[in-house]
Write a protein that holds these residues in place. Sequence first.
Motif, short mmCIF file in Angstrom:
data_model
loop_
_atom_site.label_atom_id
_atom_site.label_comp_id
_atom_site.label_asym_id
_atom_site.label_seq_id
_atom_site.Cartn_x
_atom_site.Cartn_y
_atom_site.Cartn_z
N ASN A 160 -21.74 19.71 46.89
CA ASN A 160 -22.00 19.75 48.36
C ASN A 160 -20.92 21.01 48.71
OD1 ASN A 160 -19.47 18.95 48.50
ND2 ASN A 160 -20.14 17.00 49.85
N ILE A 207 -32.17 10.19 47.36
CA ILE A 207 -33.05 10.06 48.51
C ILE A 207 -34.49 9.57 48.07
CG2 ILE A 207 -34.41 11.72 50.12
CD1 ILE A 207 -32.66 13.68 50.11
N ARG A 223 -33.13 15.27 59.55
CA ARG A 223 -33.83 14.96 58.21
C ARG A 223 -33.08 14.30 56.99
NH1 ARG A 223 -38.29 18.29 57.46
NH2 ARG A 223 -38.78 19.68 59.31
N GLU A 268 -32.71 15.42 54.23
CA GLU A 268 -31.76 16.55 53.30
C GLU A 268 -30.62 17.07 54.47
OE1 GLU A 268 -32.02 17.75 50.56
OE2 GLU A 268 -30.68 19.46 50.97
N HIS A 269 -30.51 17.15 55.73
CA HIS A 269 -29.61 17.00 56.38
C HIS A 269 -28.24 16.12 55.95
CE1 HIS A 269 -32.21 18.81 59.90
NE2 HIS A 269 -32.00 19.57 58.90
N ARG A 294 -27.98 14.78 53.23
CA ARG A 294 -27.49 14.73 51.72
C ARG A 294 -26.52 15.71 51.50
NH1 ARG A 294 -28.89 17.03 46.87
NH2 ARG A 294 -29.78 18.65 48.09
N ARG A 295 -26.78 16.82 52.48
CA ARG A 295 -25.84 18.13 52.55
C ARG A 295 -24.46 17.42 53.02
NH1 ARG A 295 -30.03 21.86 54.11
NH2 ARG A 295 -29.27 21.72 56.22
N ASP A 321 -35.65 8.41 53.24
CA ASP A 321 -36.30 9.46 54.12
C ASP A 321 -37.63 8.96 54.64
OD1 ASP A 321 -37.55 11.90 54.46
OD2 ASP A 321 -37.30 12.74 52.68
#
Length: 369
Positions: free
Chosen positions: A6, A16, A166, A168-169, A171-172, A183
Amino acid sequence: MPRARNADNAPVTARILSAGDPAAVAQAARAIRSGEPVAFPTETVYGLGANALDPIAVARVFEAKGRPRFDPLIVHLGATPEMTRYAHPEDLADPRVRRLASRFWPGPLTLVLRKLPVIPEIATAGLDTVGLRVPDHPVALRLIAQAGVPIAAPSANRFGSLSPTRAEHVRRQLGDRVALILDGGPSRIGVESTVLLLARRRAVLLRPGGLPAEAIEAEIGPLEPAGADDASNDPAQSPGMSLAHYAPTVPLEIAPAGSAVTIAPGERVGLLAASATGRRQAEELAKVGGRRPAEARGSAFAAVEIPAPDGDLLRLAAGLFEALHRLEGAGLDRIVAQPVPESGIGRAIMDRLRRAARGSVESNIQKKR
Ligand code: TXA
Ligand code: MG
């Protein structure tokens, strides 16, 4: 294959899992029961949830977010009747509480009521009130039901960063700090819940959000006006609100409607447009290097986001954080956002943009120190 990393170069270990898979929800529910935080979708934004009745589990949420302990969490319930277990009977006797809960739950409304002792102090940052809401998302409701406990959850971002809409947001930002992210696709509403203080017979809007204040007032009459004693400015009543919640890594400013954006030669400016018409206007008025490139081909802006080409505010809210996430990643010198009318959900949109603008000023001042 090298491990994903990250922003801080820490290994991303989060998994996820599709919330459509019942086994994934069951696994997340087990994690909650055993005191581990889990990220999950709601209709507003993604939450980082933990068993609200377990102080150690709640402490892990503060830890993962890097959130100050004086900022209280919202407790998510599976159904309206559960509020009698957590809220004080005197506040529950206020007919406005029942009325709003039956009208707007499940939904993007958080009611702040005096708490019962079963809610640990850490969840409410030591306040004698607790924010309760029933989220309007099938995955969130399934998770709460299977965990069998209320779930305390702030938005699943690092403190001071953009809210996630989301998986993905999440996870980042938290990929190295949370084991499991459910998810459920993009969040439908896209801005956080409206927070309303209804304790001790008061009715004060603490945070504009997904449910317009007008809809609340249509049910229970006028809310207390914001003023000197505005609870949203009173850290004792709504601690989180006195902070600039979102400090973008790129400076953000709100352009006054109809104003020309001045861009230095070589400067990379991003535009968050309120509509397709707004974008056209901004392109026409923009001055690059002191001139108006009226006939210039292409855009005056290095990146443009138009979440709602038709200017629909619900659509704009739904795509707001998504657009800001993308602009933040576009290598810009600054972001210019167009304002929207402050009615309905427009109030929440402007509230988030102002916080972002203030946050970027404050973080720049800190950098210079
Ligand atoms: O839509 C939402 O509300 C999302 C999803 C995950 O439910 N959650 C969320 O939580 O936005 P968070 O922690 O980012 O914001 C919660 C805010 C606090 O910062 C505070 O302003 C207010 O809600 N709040 C919570 N409990 C409160 C209390 N007891 N008294 C006053 N304000 C409270
Ligand atoms: Mg938040």
